[in-house]
Design a protein around this motif. Sequence first.
Motif, mmCIF file in Angstrom:
data_model
loop_
_atom_site.group_PDB
_atom_site.id
_atom_site.type_symbol
_atom_site.label_atom_id
_atom_site.label_comp_id
_atom_site.label_asym_id
_atom_site.label_seq_id
_atom_site.Cartn_x
_atom_site.Cartn_y
_atom_site.Cartn_z
ATOM 1 N N PRO A 50 4.783 -92.098 15.669
ATOM 2 C CA PRO A 50 5.455 -90.825 15.983
ATOM 3 C C PRO A 50 4.786 -90.027 17.095
ATOM 4 O O PRO A 50 5.321 -89.010 17.514
ATOM 5 C CB PRO A 50 5.370 -90.078 14.653
ATOM 6 N N GLU A 51 3.615 -90.492 17.581
ATOM 7 C CA GLU A 51 2.887 -89.748 18.598
ATOM 8 C C GLU A 51 2.723 -90.606 19.850
ATOM 9 O O GLU A 51 2.147 -91.694 19.790
ATOM 10 C CB GLU A 51 1.507 -89.329 18.072
ATOM 11 N N LEU A 52 3.223 -90.105 20.986
ATOM 12 C CA LEU A 52 3.146 -90.832 22.243
ATOM 13 C C LEU A 52 2.340 -90.030 23.258
ATOM 14 O O LEU A 52 2.633 -88.866 23.524
ATOM 15 C CB LEU A 52 4.547 -91.101 22.798
ATOM 16 N N LEU A 53 1.310 -90.667 23.814
ATOM 17 C CA LEU A 53 0.439 -90.043 24.808
ATOM 18 C C LEU A 53 0.412 -90.913 26.054
ATOM 19 O O LEU A 53 0.093 -92.098 25.987
ATOM 20 C CB LEU A 53 -0.981 -89.886 24.254
ATOM 21 N N PHE A 54 0.756 -90.309 27.209
ATOM 22 C CA PHE A 54 0.766 -91.035 28.473
ATOM 23 C C PHE A 54 -0.115 -90.303 29.483
ATOM 24 O O PHE A 54 0.028 -89.106 29.700
ATOM 25 C CB PHE A 54 2.189 -91.136 29.039
ATOM 26 N N LEU A 102 7.422 -87.347 17.088
ATOM 27 C CA LEU A 102 7.021 -86.003 16.676
ATOM 28 C C LEU A 102 6.137 -85.318 17.720
ATOM 29 O O LEU A 102 6.151 -84.094 17.832
ATOM 30 C CB LEU A 102 6.285 -86.066 15.333
ATOM 31 N N GLU A 103 5.365 -86.113 18.461
ATOM 32 C CA GLU A 103 4.496 -85.564 19.491
ATOM 33 C C GLU A 103 4.655 -86.366 20.775
ATOM 34 O O GLU A 103 4.676 -87.597 20.744
ATOM 35 C CB GLU A 103 3.023 -85.596 19.053
ATOM 36 N N PHE A 104 4.772 -85.638 21.891
ATOM 37 C CA PHE A 104 4.878 -86.301 23.190
ATOM 38 C C PHE A 104 3.991 -85.569 24.176
ATOM 39 O O PHE A 104 4.081 -84.343 24.327
ATOM 40 C CB PHE A 104 6.320 -86.304 23.702
ATOM 41 N N THR A 134 3.449 -81.635 25.268
ATOM 42 C CA THR A 134 2.451 -81.303 26.279
ATOM 43 C C THR A 134 2.859 -81.915 27.604
ATOM 44 O O THR A 134 3.068 -83.120 27.695
ATOM 45 C CB THR A 134 1.052 -81.834 25.890
ATOM 46 N N LEU A 135 2.993 -81.070 28.625
ATOM 47 C CA LEU A 135 3.222 -81.520 29.994
ATOM 48 C C LEU A 135 2.115 -80.932 30.843
ATOM 49 O O LEU A 135 2.124 -79.735 31.160
ATOM 50 C CB LEU A 135 4.585 -81.065 30.510
ATOM 51 N N SER A 136 1.132 -81.748 31.199
ATOM 52 C CA SER A 136 0.010 -81.305 32.022
ATOM 53 C C SER A 136 0.107 -82.031 33.353
ATOM 54 O O SER A 136 -0.241 -83.204 33.460
ATOM 55 C CB SER A 136 -1.321 -81.609 31.334
ATOM 56 N N SER A 160 2.722 -76.887 25.348
ATOM 57 C CA SER A 160 1.648 -76.733 26.325
ATOM 58 C C SER A 160 2.185 -77.166 27.680
ATOM 59 O O SER A 160 2.556 -78.330 27.866
ATOM 60 C CB SER A 160 0.426 -77.572 25.937
ATOM 61 N N LEU A 161 2.241 -76.228 28.636
ATOM 62 C CA LEU A 161 2.767 -76.509 29.965
ATOM 63 C C LEU A 161 1.731 -76.153 31.015
ATOM 64 O O LEU A 161 1.126 -75.075 30.966
ATOM 65 C CB LEU A 161 4.041 -75.696 30.229
ATOM 66 N N ARG A 162 1.560 -77.038 31.976
ATOM 67 C CA ARG A 162 0.633 -76.789 33.075
ATOM 68 C C ARG A 162 1.290 -77.204 34.381
ATOM 69 O O ARG A 162 1.791 -78.306 34.516
ATOM 70 C CB ARG A 162 -0.664 -77.578 32.866
#
Length: 306
Positions: A50-54, A102-104, A134-136, A160-162
Amino acid sequence: MKAKCSSSSDLISGLPQNIIESILCMVSTRDAVKTSILSKNWRYSWTRIPELLFMDFMLIKSKDKQQEEEDEENTKKEELTRKYEVFNAINQVLSKHQGSILEFALFMHIYDECVEIDQIITYLSRKNTVKKLTLSLEGYPSLYKLHSSFFSLNQLTYISLRHCILDHQPTVNGFGQLTSLFLDCVVSSKELFLHVVSKSPLLKSFTMININTSDDDGYSHIFSHAFICELFGYMPVIEQLHLESSYEYFRQFDSYLPMIPTPLLHLKYVHLDESFFMGNGLPFAVSLIRSSPNMEKLKLEGYKKH
């Protein structure tokens, strides 16, 4: 010896599916995909995490020194190739993913308009299961303009936006489940910002770093002390507050400071940089402290002098 190896293999293969997915959530998405080779039971397990980190540097093959020197001769081509490799990898993962996301999180450099990110946000909005986003994005002064489908992610509890632009008419429904909002180098109109915050009544953690608005001359500073006080009126349960700005904001704050509209009864932790407690910022800091009877920790951070 062979029996021992077989036993170890069976131990990995025999893990319950929920344990496998828990393990996969603890590593990067790239490494999770690589676990497909471990055993038959692991082959498609990553498609259900459920959690994707790129992160763009993790999605691209490493290059040797000679290759890097050659790439420097054609920077634009390298940027386009890098962009293609990153989004190709992301799209492959999303196309094969099953179940809820659930998390991207996406950490990457951008150099121009990224319609590929628009497509990702649209995809997530259609699933509408994401709770943490989160978009950093690096590449300033290039900023990514968030697609309108972002405002359809009404299940979000964490944003979270950057280096992003919020540039839509304030007709969005807001984020009724949102408890944490982190904004760093974000451009937004005052009307939209007020609308989003006012429609997020559960907001407990709020971070604002170098927020700007756009006008005919480019970007200009959006926040005065008066505007921040207005924001407080829409944060009835705020517990953690972090305000930070570049030094040039300091002179633009209002000489007249209105009262904070309502006591911040739940506020326990405050982090301010010197723009908010030095010079014209001092009355603001004093007013904030007086309006926070249950504050437990106050962090005041000054700039380093060189």
